[in-house]
Design an enzyme around this catalytic site. Structure first.
Site, PDB file in Angstrom:
ATOM      1  N   PHE A   1       4.997   5.636  -2.543  1.00  0.00           N
ATOM      2  CA  PHE A   1       6.006   4.718  -3.070  1.00  0.00           C
ATOM      3  C   PHE A   1       5.857   4.655  -4.591  1.00  0.00           C
ATOM      4  CE2 PHE A   1       8.177   0.661  -3.746  1.00  0.00           C
ATOM      5  CZ  PHE A   1       9.286   0.840  -2.930  1.00  0.00           C
TER       6      PHE A   1
ATOM      7  N   ARG B   1       1.501   3.183 -18.501  1.00  0.00           N
ATOM      8  CA  ARG B   1       0.140   3.283 -17.982  1.00  0.00           C
ATOM      9  C   ARG B   1      -0.099   4.566 -17.178  1.00  0.00           C
ATOM     10  NH1 ARG B   1       1.689  -1.416 -19.223  1.00  0.00           N
ATOM     11  NH2 ARG B   1       0.275  -3.123 -19.747  1.00  0.00           N
TER      12      ARG B   1
ATOM     13  N   PHE C   1     -10.407   1.564  -8.379  1.00  0.00           N
ATOM     14  CA  PHE C   1      -9.111   0.931  -8.150  1.00  0.00           C
ATOM     15  C   PHE C   1      -8.173   1.321  -9.286  1.00  0.00           C
ATOM     16  CE2 PHE C   1      -6.225  -2.740  -8.495  1.00  0.00           C
ATOM     17  CZ  PHE C   1      -5.817  -2.882  -7.181  1.00  0.00           C
TER      18      PHE C   1
ATOM     19  N   ALA D   1       1.158   2.223  -7.410  1.00  0.00           N
ATOM     20  CA  ALA D   1       1.965   1.509  -8.403  1.00  0.00           C
ATOM     21  C   ALA D   1       2.788   0.453  -7.680  1.00  0.00           C
ATOM     22  CB  ALA D   1       2.869   2.477  -9.161  1.00  0.00           C
TER      23      ALA D   1
ATOM     24  N   ILE E   1       5.269  -2.553  -8.464  1.00  0.00           N
ATOM     25  CA  ILE E   1       6.108  -3.072  -9.547  1.00  0.00           C
ATOM     26  C   ILE E   1       6.847  -4.306  -9.053  1.00  0.00           C
ATOM     27  CG2 ILE E   1       7.970  -2.529 -11.162  1.00  0.00           C
ATOM     28  CD1 ILE E   1       7.113   0.481 -10.767  1.00  0.00           C
TER      29      ILE E   1
ATOM     30  N   HIS F   1       7.391 -10.238  -2.399  1.00  0.00           N
ATOM     31  CA  HIS F   1       6.768  -9.068  -1.778  1.00  0.00           C
ATOM     32  C   HIS F   1       5.664  -8.484  -2.657  1.00  0.00           C
ATOM     33  CE1 HIS F   1       6.737  -4.762  -0.378  1.00  0.00           C
ATOM     34  NE2 HIS F   1       6.630  -5.401   0.760  1.00  0.00           N
TER      35      HIS F   1
END
Length: 154
Positions: A23, A128, A114, A81, A83, A89
């Site tokens: 995802f 990033r 992590f 990732a 967002i 959620h």
């Protein structure tokens, strides 16, 4: 006082897994590239690097548990990732992925890093993943390399 810390080195025999969520793959693909680059630059052997893909960040702890229970990896680098959107959620996924990875790490006592981005915007995630703020996948792998070396020395 004796100082014990890991060095940023691999001897080529270490077996490492990258577990990454698909995802937001535009971001996670870059994180994986950064992690792979760090692994190879610091002495890793590409034949000893496995990439495990999971649907999303929520599934990272499951795959991590499976990978560590197999006892074939010296360490695992988790990448994803998450967002923020317009619903809560984000908060649930970020919290459970973080907690699941932390708990699994402690359960198996193996080096795990992590590298899961938790950002408010896609722009922050892009920064990033190889733009302005460096590549957090690269950073997560260098941290893992140090932990693997530290683990050997403790």
């Amino acid at each position: 006082m004796r100082i014990i810390e890991g060095k940023l080195r691999l001897d080529g025999s270490e077996k490492v897994a990258i577990i990454a969520s698909r995802f937001n793959h535009i971001i996670t693909d870059r994180l994986v590239e950064g992690a792979k680059d760090a692994f190879l630059r610091h002495g890793g052997n590409e034949e000893n690097l496995d990439l495990v893909l999971v649907p999303g960040a929520f599934e990272l702890p499951f795959a991590l548990d499976k990978a560590l229970s197999a006892q074939k990896y010296n360490g695992v680098c988790c990448l994803g990732a998450i967002i923020r959107g317009s619903t809560p959620h984000f908060d649930y996924v970020a919290a459970e992925a973080t907690k699941g990875i932390a708990n699994t790490t402690l359960k198996y006592q193996k080096p795990v890093t992590f590298g899961v981005l938790t950002t408010d915007t896609i722009e922050q995630a892009i920064e990033r993943a190889g733009s302005k703020a460096g590549n957090k996948g690269f950073e997560a792998m260098t941290g893992l390399i140090e932990l693997i070396d530290l683990y050997k020395g403790l």
